[in-house]
Design a protein around this motif. Structure first.
Motif, PDB file in Angstrom:
ATOM      1  N   MET A   1       0.829  -1.202   0.000  1.00  0.00           N
ATOM      2  CA  MET A   1       0.000   0.000   0.000  1.00  0.00           C
ATOM      3  C   MET A   1       0.863   1.250   0.000  1.00  0.00           C
ATOM      4  N   LEU A   2       1.947   1.246   0.778  1.00  0.00           N
ATOM      5  CA  LEU A   2       2.858   2.389   0.811  1.00  0.00           C
ATOM      6  C   LEU A   2       3.553   2.555  -0.539  1.00  0.00           C
ATOM      7  N   HIS A  25       5.585   9.239   5.745  1.00  0.00           N
ATOM      8  CA  HIS A  25       6.502   9.583   6.839  1.00  0.00           C
ATOM      9  C   HIS A  25       6.220   8.768   8.093  1.00  0.00           C
ATOM     10  N   ASP A  26       4.932   8.604   8.431  1.00  0.00           N
ATOM     11  CA  ASP A  26       4.580   7.858   9.640  1.00  0.00           C
ATOM     12  C   ASP A  26       3.215   7.199   9.457  1.00  0.00           C
ATOM     13  N   PRO A  27       3.163   6.073   8.743  1.00  0.00           N
ATOM     14  CA  PRO A  27       1.867   5.431   8.467  1.00  0.00           C
ATOM     15  C   PRO A  27       1.116   4.985   9.715  1.00  0.00           C
ATOM     16  N   ARG A  28       1.842   4.550  10.737  1.00  0.00           N
ATOM     17  CA  ARG A  28       1.163   4.101  11.956  1.00  0.00           C
ATOM     18  C   ARG A  28       0.434   5.253  12.639  1.00  0.00           C
ATOM     19  N   ALA A  29       1.076   6.399  12.703  1.00  0.00           N
ATOM     20  CA  ALA A  29       0.438   7.562  13.321  1.00  0.00           C
ATOM     21  C   ALA A  29      -0.781   8.005  12.519  1.00  0.00           C
ATOM     22  N   PHE A  30      -0.690   7.911  11.191  1.00  0.00           N
ATOM     23  CA  PHE A  30      -1.796   8.332  10.331  1.00  0.00           C
ATOM     24  C   PHE A  30      -3.059   7.535  10.645  1.00  0.00           C
ATOM     25  N   THR A  31      -2.913   6.256  10.991  1.00  0.00           N
ATOM     26  CA  THR A  31      -4.082   5.415  11.252  1.00  0.00           C
ATOM     27  C   THR A  31      -4.792   5.762  12.557  1.00  0.00           C
ATOM     28  N   LEU A  68      -4.757   0.705   5.597  1.00  0.00           N
ATOM     29  CA  LEU A  68      -3.381   1.106   5.923  1.00  0.00           C
ATOM     30  C   LEU A  68      -2.905   0.371   7.164  1.00  0.00           C
ATOM     31  N   ALA A  69      -3.762   0.285   8.181  1.00  0.00           N
ATOM     32  CA  ALA A  69      -3.385  -0.420   9.407  1.00  0.00           C
ATOM     33  C   ALA A  69      -3.083  -1.884   9.120  1.00  0.00           C
TER      34      ALA A  69
END
Length: 281
Positions: A1-2, A25-31, A68-69
């Motif tokens: 996905m990224l 930059h920060d996919p985990r934070a985005f979720t 995303l998660a």
């Protein structure tokens, strides 16, 4: 996905690019962050965040965050290994198969179920109302269009496939409300296909694009089935893209067959019986 998001960056609007970079930059934070905080960090409006998610082929922010998660936690990478001139047969075998398998796994994790359902319902409706289903593709995608026509005419749906630009324009002109046009393109930038899609949509037909996220064709059709991969559009012999398009057609045909349901069974059985005479015993 990224990888999909990174590959789509150049074709996104400047504001959506800022949202994309925030994801990368920060996919985990985005979720986990609310839309207000995401918009503030990307220096965009809240509707822009939602618009970016839809540009990537998802139904909205919630759907995008969910996928995303899953992508971040499962970590199924797309490892694209190019074939080199000095590769031995064993090397070629491994690289080609690995590329295809990786593409299928990425699609499984990133595909929009909502978009597939919308496409399946639109096509099933053509069966219920006796309308037409047409497949358009150019070059290599034209072969995929023929496969699509082969899959769907067996379901009793009036279908046609064409790869000639003039025929596509003429055929699209005859489409109207209740009809469907499935447009298949690796790049999503082929002029003939864009013209046919626009004509079909203007006539009231439902347009379904199987193409790259963020491409002009993806934006111009009502339903977008994302087909994203790192294979270059200028390859002389596309492999991953063709297999991915064929896979999406198979998923869509299976879903439509399930929607049609019981009435389809005797037809398929009779077809199978009639074909037995064509085989040596």
């Amino acid at each position: 996905m990224l990888d999909r998001i990174a590959a789509s960056l150049p074709s996104l609007a400047p504001a959506e690019q800022r949202v994309a970079r925030l994801v990368l930059h920060d996919p985990r934070a985005f979720t986990t962050l609310p839309v207000r905080e995401l918009a503030a960090r990307a220096l965009v409006s809240k509707p822009t965040v939602v618009r970016f998610c839809r540009s990537m082929g998802y139904d909205g922010l919630a759907d995008f965050k969910l996928k995303l998660a899953g992508s971040v936690s499962e970590g199924v990478p797309f490892i694209h290994r190019s074939v080199d001139s000095d590769d031995k047969t064993a090397d070629v075998l491994v690289k080609v198969v690995d590329n295809a398998v990786a593409a299928f796994l990425q699609y499984r994790n990133a595909a929009s179920v909502q978009a597939l359902d919308r496409a399946a319902e639109a096509i099933a409706a053509t069966w219920r109302t006796g309308r037409r289903l047409e497949f358009y593709g150019a070059g290599n995608s034209g072969i995929v269009a023929q496969d699509g026509q082969h899959k769907f005419f067996r379901l009793g749906i009036t279908s046609l496939a064409t790869s000639d630009g003039h025929m596509q324009v003429m055929s699209a002109t005859l489409l109207g409300p209740g009809d469907c046009a499935v447009i298949i393109s690796n790049s999503g930038r082929t002029r003939d296909l864009m013209d046919a899609a626009g004509i079909a949509r203007k006539g009231g037909a439902t347009t379904i694009a199987i193409t790259a996220s963020g491409s002009p064709l993806a934006h111009s059709c009502q339903i977008h089935l994302a087909a994203d991969h790192p294979e270059g559009y200028d390859r002389y012999s596309p492999m991953v893209s063709r297999l991915l398009h064929l896979l999406i057609i198979d998923v869509l045909a299976t879903r439509v067959a399930l929607r049609i349901g019981e009435p389809l069974q005797p037809v398929l059985q009779q077809m199978k019986n009639n074909l037995r005479a064509k085989r040596y015993t």
